[in-house]
Write a protein that holds these residues in place. Structure first.
Motif, mmCIF file in Angstrom:
data_model
loop_
_atom_site.group_PDB
_atom_site.id
_atom_site.type_symbol
_atom_site.label_atom_id
_atom_site.label_comp_id
_atom_site.label_asym_id
_atom_site.label_seq_id
_atom_site.Cartn_x
_atom_site.Cartn_y
_atom_site.Cartn_z
ATOM 1 N N SER A 58 9.021 7.618 14.790
ATOM 2 C CA SER A 58 8.897 8.714 13.821
ATOM 3 C C SER A 58 10.065 8.769 12.852
ATOM 4 O O SER A 58 10.341 9.815 12.270
ATOM 5 N N ASP A 59 10.754 7.665 12.671
ATOM 6 C CA ASP A 59 11.890 7.634 11.753
ATOM 7 C C ASP A 59 11.435 7.808 10.298
ATOM 8 O O ASP A 59 10.247 7.661 9.985
ATOM 9 N N PRO A 60 12.378 8.114 9.388
ATOM 10 C CA PRO A 60 12.007 8.353 7.985
ATOM 11 C C PRO A 60 11.226 7.200 7.349
ATOM 12 O O PRO A 60 10.355 7.431 6.500
ATOM 13 N N GLU A 61 11.509 5.967 7.740
ATOM 14 C CA GLU A 61 10.780 4.835 7.175
ATOM 15 C C GLU A 61 9.288 4.900 7.516
ATOM 16 O O GLU A 61 8.442 4.491 6.710
ATOM 17 N N VAL A 62 8.975 5.378 8.714
ATOM 18 C CA VAL A 62 7.581 5.536 9.118
ATOM 19 C C VAL A 62 6.916 6.629 8.292
ATOM 20 O O VAL A 62 5.775 6.482 7.816
ATOM 21 N N GLU A 63 7.615 7.736 8.108
ATOM 22 C CA GLU A 63 7.088 8.825 7.291
ATOM 23 C C GLU A 63 6.841 8.356 5.856
ATOM 24 O O GLU A 63 5.822 8.696 5.239
#
Length: 540
Positions: A58-63
């Motif tokens: 759920s890290d920012p890159e995934v978002e």
């Protein structure tokens, strides 16, 4: 252009079970209703064990990658996983299922929208839900201990993600041997600009079945396959043939108990197409849309109708050779992605592979047969365009089964989905290892370890060579991505699951465009649960 109507859906054999689900769906933005004390959602704080420097689920890159997929109308629905008593067509079994049906109710969405699906776990064991074949956000992938925590008994979990890619997919549990029960259901993402022209649609879900038959459970059979187990392949145990009596109801506990039920170990199977042993499990039944050959599912249409068949192999240890009596088939898609159309008489469908084909229905009654490749037995359904009552015999063997078979490696992608011509930025080699004697399946001689990673980076073109150093074939699946099969002189078809034969290699190219932690594993459920799983992780 064809958009399946409600009439078409309800005429499909499995859609009857999904009718209530369709009525409960909405294209509004409302959220599923569930008890707040039990509802889990986006697990932004979930970090799996492992080395530092990798992008977590759920890290920012995934978002950010999810935002790029866009947003649209929300399809809201709910599935309940629970112990169930199911009729397979004259044979009753106690098992675990979604909404008390096998397959579970049809899940359908439109490309460009959002799926908001609540899974209610009413099983006596933890579970998850994996959207097989979808390029979705990592924390919605449903891999326990890697992309999310287990959904405990009595709890709900909200899966919410964009569905930008149309195609034929599969939802199933990703916990232990649960997929060899009835915890699976077809998942169709419709193309709002569907280019194919057809009159009807027939969703065909193939499966091998043993749960609840004479006390057998998938966990117990897995124990039988291990060295030293009573009745195992290592102690001279014999496989049972198809069972014709009334099955007893097993207790279906989550524990592994090799003593429950007869030996289901299959020895000396052989398939020329699979270049060796076809499997190690003697499933007593083979099903199409949850029905036995003695009381098959029947699909009705008119002579001359153009029918789209979406063929899904939901089995755990069985490849199916599929043919429709008296008809040739035109392959249009594999694993959800379009290919240059190719005519064939039959298909070899490995576990978790999907094929879409078109047929023009002739006048009469015709057997659709899924021959259990290299095993004894078959799955059967019926296409009927007349008003007669007589069905083909359960042991029918259409001539088409022994004619042309187009392998996936010979299919070419439609130009709209072909990978661009680009040299790989990273090349990786992974050996497929293990054997039947020790039942020690793995990659590079290592069993699955959630802390291990094969590193890749966003933006790379990755070439992955999978070298099968075993005497067995394996349907290998990569989560969160589609790949192109390479090495045949032209860009290969886009797939997410592909067969590698014994002592051969499978070379695939894919674009690292979906950050997170993604599982690579064999989709023979007995192999994966014995260790043939690993992780590709995106480095920062």
């Amino acid at each position: 252009m064809h958009t399946p109507s409600r009439r078409t859906l309800l005429r499909a054999p499995i859609a009857g079970a999904g009718a209530g689900l369709l009525a409960a769906c909405t294209d509004s933005g409302s959220e599923p209703r569930s008890g707040p004390e039990h509802t889990a959602g986006l697990q932004g704080d979930f970090v799996p064990p492992g080395p530092s420097g990798y992008i977590n689920p759920s890290d920012p890159e995934v978002e950010a990658a999810e935002r790029e997929r866009g947003s649209g109308p929300v399809r809201t629905l709910r599935l309940t996983a629970a112990e169930s008593l199911l009729d397979l067509g004259g044979r009753t079994v106690r098992t675990w299922a979604y909404d008390e049906a096998v397959p579970g109710p049809l899940v359908r969405a439109t490309a460009g929208g959002i799926l908001s699906l609540t899974l209610a776990n009413r099983l006596p064991a933890p579970t998850t839900l994996h959207s097989h074949g979808l390029r979705l956000r990592c924390d919605m992938d449903g891999t326990p201990g890697l992309t999310q925590p287990d959904i405990e008994p009595g709890a709900d979990f909200l899966y919410r993600f964009a569905v930008p890619h149309p195609g034929t997919y599969l939802l199933h549990s990703h916990v232990g041997m649960q997929p060899d029960r009835a915890l699976y259901t077809p998942f169709i993402i419709d193309d709002p600009k569907e280019p194919l022209a057809y009159d009807e649609e027939w969703i065909v879900v193939l499966d091998d079945w043993l749960d609840g038959v004479e006390g057998s459970t998938p966990d117990g059979v897995l124990e039988q396959l291990k060295p030293g187990a009573s009745g195992s392949m290592h102690s001279g145990g014999m496989a049972m043939g198809p069972e014709h009596g009334t099955p007893e109801h097993s207790r279906n506990s989550s524990s592994a108990d090799a003593s429950s039920g007869p030996s289901r170990v299959l020895m000396n199977s052989y398939s020329r197409l699979l270049d060796g042993e076809s499997g190690n499990v003697a499933h007593p039944y083979f099903l199409v849309n949850g029905r036995l050959p003695t009381r098959p599912s029947v699909f009705r249409c008119r002579p001359g109708d153009r029918v789209r068949l979406r063929i899904i192999n939901a089995g755990s240890d069985t490849a199916f050779r599929v043919a429709l009596e008296g008809h040739s088939m035109t392959v249009t898609h594999t694993d959800g992605y379009p290919v240059e159309h190719r005519d064939t008489d039959a298909l070899l469908v490995g576990m978790a592979e999907r094929y879409d084909v078109l047929v023009t229905a002739k006048d009469g009654v015709f057997a659709l047969v899924g021959l259990a490749e290299g095993k004894k037995g078959r799955a059967l359904a019926v296409l009927r365009t007349d008003k007669g009552r007589r069905n083909p015999p359960p042991d029918v063997h259409p001539d088409e089964l022994d004619r042309r078979i187009v392998p996936a490696r010979r299919l070419r992608p439609h130009e709209s989905v072909a990978l661009s011509d680009r040299e790989p930025d990273r090349e990786m080699r992974i050996r497929v290892t293990g054997g039947m004697e020790k039942y020690n399946w793995g990659f590079d001689h290592k069993p699955y370890d959630v802390r291990h990673r094969y590193p890749i980076r966003s933006g790379e073109r990755v070439r992955l060579t999978l070298i099968n150093a075993t005497d067995m074939w394996h349907p290998l699946h990569l989560h969160g991505h589609t790949f192109a099969i390479t090495g045949f002189g032209a860009a290969g078809a886009r797939k997410d699951t592909s067969v590698v034969l014994p002592h051969r290699k499978l070379v695939i190219d894919f674009d690292a465009d979906n950050p997170g932690l993604w599982m690579l594993h064999c989709h023979n459920q007995y192999h994966s649960e014995s260790g043939m799983m690993t992780i590709l992780g995106y480095k920062r």
